[in-house]
Design a protein around this motif. Structure first.
Motif, PDB file in Angstrom:
ATOM      1  N   PRO A 120     -18.866  13.640  26.269  1.00 50.32           N
ATOM      2  CA  PRO A 120     -18.635  12.492  27.155  1.00 50.32           C
ATOM      3  C   PRO A 120     -17.716  12.852  28.318  1.00 50.32           C
ATOM      4  CG  PRO A 120     -18.449  11.838  24.856  1.00 50.32           C
ATOM      5  CD  PRO A 120     -18.535  13.330  24.863  1.00 50.32           C
ATOM      6  N   ASP A 121     -18.038  12.301  29.498  1.00 46.76           N
ATOM      7  CA  ASP A 121     -17.235  12.564  30.691  1.00 46.76           C
ATOM      8  C   ASP A 121     -17.092  11.258  31.471  1.00 46.76           C
ATOM      9  OD1 ASP A 121     -16.167  14.798  32.666  1.00 46.76           O
ATOM     10  OD2 ASP A 121     -17.380  13.406  33.857  1.00 46.76           O
ATOM     11  N   GLU A 122     -15.871  10.931  31.846  1.00 43.30           N
ATOM     12  CA  GLU A 122     -15.587   9.647  32.477  1.00 43.30           C
ATOM     13  C   GLU A 122     -16.328   9.479  33.786  1.00 43.30           C
ATOM     14  OE1 GLU A 122     -11.703   6.977  33.896  1.00 43.30           O
ATOM     15  OE2 GLU A 122     -11.440   8.963  33.000  1.00 43.30           O
ATOM     16  N   LEU A 123     -16.470  10.544  34.567  1.00 47.66           N
ATOM     17  CA  LEU A 123     -17.081  10.447  35.888  1.00 47.66           C
ATOM     18  C   LEU A 123     -18.598  10.617  35.853  1.00 47.66           C
ATOM     19  CD1 LEU A 123     -14.483  12.424  38.033  1.00 47.66           C
ATOM     20  CD2 LEU A 123     -14.694   9.946  37.749  1.00 47.66           C
ATOM     21  N   SER A 124     -19.062  11.607  35.094  1.00 45.94           N
ATOM     22  CA  SER A 124     -20.485  11.950  35.119  1.00 45.94           C
ATOM     23  C   SER A 124     -21.291  11.344  33.974  1.00 45.94           C
ATOM     24  CB  SER A 124     -20.650  13.478  35.078  1.00 45.94           C
ATOM     25  OG  SER A 124     -20.092  14.070  36.227  1.00 45.94           O
ATOM     26  N   GLY A 125     -20.634  10.723  33.019  1.00 48.46           N
ATOM     27  CA  GLY A 125     -21.333  10.190  31.856  1.00 48.46           C
ATOM     28  C   GLY A 125     -21.320  11.168  30.710  1.00 48.46           C
ATOM     29  N   ALA A 126     -21.770  12.374  30.983  1.00 47.74           N
ATOM     30  CA  ALA A 126     -21.735  13.463  29.998  1.00 47.74           C
ATOM     31  C   ALA A 126     -21.873  14.783  30.723  1.00 47.74           C
ATOM     32  CB  ALA A 126     -22.842  13.299  28.961  1.00 47.74           C
ATOM     33  N   VAL A 127     -21.329  15.850  30.117  1.00 44.65           N
ATOM     34  CA  VAL A 127     -21.446  17.196  30.672  1.00 44.65           C
ATOM     35  C   VAL A 127     -21.804  18.160  29.547  1.00 44.65           C
ATOM     36  CG1 VAL A 127     -19.836  16.788  32.573  1.00 44.65           C
ATOM     37  CG2 VAL A 127     -18.974  17.592  30.354  1.00 44.65           C
ATOM     38  N   ALA A 128     -22.285  19.324  29.928  1.00 44.23           N
ATOM     39  CA  ALA A 128     -22.733  20.313  28.949  1.00 44.23           C
ATOM     40  C   ALA A 128     -21.581  21.191  28.473  1.00 44.23           C
ATOM     41  CB  ALA A 128     -23.824  21.185  29.548  1.00 44.23           C
ATOM     42  N   VAL A 129     -21.504  21.353  27.151  1.00 46.82           N
ATOM     43  CA  VAL A 129     -20.576  22.297  26.530  1.00 46.82           C
ATOM     44  C   VAL A 129     -21.361  23.062  25.477  1.00 46.82           C
ATOM     45  CG1 VAL A 129     -18.568  20.828  26.915  1.00 46.82           C
ATOM     46  CG2 VAL A 129     -19.823  20.653  24.774  1.00 46.82           C
TER      47      VAL A 129
END
Length: 517
Positions: free
Chosen positions: A449-458
């Motif tokens: 989960p990412d506050e700005l993008s919604g979600a990011v890849a890890v």
């Protein structure tokens, strides 16, 4: 494009395949082959060579014993899909006895095993001594399972299949449901799939044609468990089927050489290990025509390495338990790396928007939907649920795209893809880029989960050797990916848990990683 494939197989309409093979049941494939080439080797396993006439006789004896022990027609009999002669005899014997088999994966954990046996309503089971010991330890959790038979002496008084009395089965008897199979359960509890005899018969013909199998073919099955497609396709054309379950690459090559194997079937995880084996230069199979893979995506570098080494095409297909299983297979005459190929005969495929359901043009990503005569009768107790629409299109739950030539490229599971800045991101595609780096042995990618993008890849990476810098690996991958697929973090790990078929529980690993941060 998204159009149905040619509706013929072996030059005949698919609707008449059952009649062409001489009977309404899947075991009639064996009966026909035994009439045509009785002394041709059918199965080879652990030094045993069983010809078609012998196999047919064993199946009849098994059917009569099962009918006497469990009655019928329609009794659900559980069997473990172990890669053995005994499994083939028992599966075909259940069909010939007029009953229904419930095939379970012998490699699943105990809780899953209890779930599938309970959900399918199996009253009886035919087990190897090894599987009998395991089931016996779970017996208090399986109240519906009342009768057990073993294929060889188990040492505890359980009846042995070959020693049972026999009852002649009425000629031509059949039930609608040939077998029950179970979905993989990678995105939820396994569902019980009902397959008809026609489903299996048609798909045997479709797959044999797609794989270019004929009576002179020798297929080497190097999987950890038995998949019906491999048994049924060999029976459909009267080919020889070599069983080699162990991951012993030298033994596999020796067996292939001794029997002049033409077709090598294996899983991506095993083929990748073969491609990286330091002994590969000395492992040769001069008779080989094609290497065939399925179950999950085959890494491009594995495809290239094995194709160059053996000098044959390395191809992959696509299918599901609900489709008996095959819907696509790449063309051995001209495969495309990364593609699952066009639909098998009589099968249509389309790509639809995952939100609106609108049919998408070539090249666009969306949900894969298929339609054809190999599509299941339905889920046990639930019909088709919401998986099949009014026009017969089955929602696979997978994301993919179709190119201008009609070839399918599978991208990911719908439940694994996520959105970054409203762009659809496929973890599998990021993994494919990471796997190109020589310092990466294995990897898995998921969303955070990412506050700005919604979600990011890890992701997690199993490094090859010491001193591997995860930041450098992320930079390598990101240089080849659009910004919304960029890896924000990579963590080095010693290993990534996978099933025996190479599948990974992505959601479970994601939750475990996020919980530790």
């Amino acid at each position: 494009m998204n159009v149905p494939a040619d509706s013929t197989t072996f030059g005949a309409p698919l609707d008449t395949v059952a009649e062409l093979i001489g009977g309404p049941r899947i075991d009639d494939l064996l009966r026909r082959a035994a009439r045509r080439t009785p002394r041709h080797p059918a199965l080879v396993s652990d030094g045993r060579v069983i010809d078609y006439a012998d196999l047919d006789q064993r199946v009849t004896e098994c059917a009569e014993a099962l009918r006497d022990a469990f009655g019928g027609p329609g009794t659900v009999i559980a069997i473990a899909a172990e890669l053995t002669v005994e499994f083939a005899v028992t599966f075909l014997g259940i069909s010939r006895s007029g009953n229904t088999s419930a095939m379970f994966n012998p490699l699943v954990p105990d809780d899953t095993l209890v779930h599938v046996l309970d959900s399918c309503g199996a009253r009886a089971a035919v087990l190897s001594p090894r599987m009998h010991r395991r089931i016996a330890a779970l017996r208090n959790r399986l109240p519906k399972l009342r009768q057990l038979v073993v294929t060889a002496e188990a040492g505890d008084g359980t009846p042995v299949l070959g020693e049972l009395p026999r009852t002649v089965v009425p000629a031509g008897e059949a039930v609608e449901t040939a077998c029950l199979q179970f979905t993989s359960g990678t995105t939820g509890a396994p569902k019980t799939v009902r397959l008809s005899h026609r489903n299996l018969l048609v798909n045997a013909a479709q797959s044999a044609h797609a794989h270019r199998l004929d009576a002179d073919s020798v297929s080497l099955n190097n999987l950890p468990s038995f998949h019906l497609m491999h048994l049924n396709t060999a029976l459909a054309v009267g080919a020889t089927h070599l069983l080699c379950p162990a991951e012993d690459r030298e033994a596999m090559v020796r067996l292939a050489g001794a029997w002049q194997a033409t077709h090598l079937y294996s899983l991506p995880v095993r083929l990748s290990r073969l491609a990286e084996d330091e002994r590969l230069p000395s492992l040769r199979i001069p008779s080989l025509r094609v290497v065939l893979s399925g179950g999950s995506a085959l890494p491009p570098r594995t495809t290239t390495a094995l194709s160059e080494h053996f000098g044959v095409p390395v191809v992959q297909g696509y299918g599901l338990a609900e489709t008996s299983p095959s819907t696509h297979f790449d063309l051995p005459e001209g495969p495309t790396v990364g593609s699952s190929g066009p639909p098998v005969a009589g099968t249509a495929c389309r790509i639809v928007d995952v939100r609106t359901g609108a049919v998408l043009p070539a090249g666009e990503r969306g949900e894969i939907q298929v339609r054809g005569p190999q599509l299941m009768l339905g889920y046990l107790g639930d019909g088709h649920g919401d998986a099949v629409d009014a026009d017969g299109w089955f929602r696979t739950g997978d994301v993919g795209r179709i190119d201008e030539a009609g070839r399918l490229f599978v991208v990911d599971r719908i439940k694994d893809v996520f959105k970054c800045d409203n762009w659809l991101v496929s973890p599998t595609e990021i993994e494919r880029v990471l796997m190109r780096h020589p310092a990466v042995t294995d990897c898995v990618v998921f969303d955070q989960p990412d506050e700005l993008s919604g979600a990011v890849a890890v992701g997690l990476v199993v490094p090859r050797g010491e001193g591997v810098d995860p930041a450098a690996l992320a930079e390598f991958a990101n240089a080849q990916l659009p910004y919304y697929e960029h890896l924000r973090q990579l963590h080095l790990v010693e290993g990534i848990p996978r099933s025996a078929t190479g599948k990974v529980q992505r959601r479970e690993l994601r939750d475990r990683l996020l919980g530790s941060l």
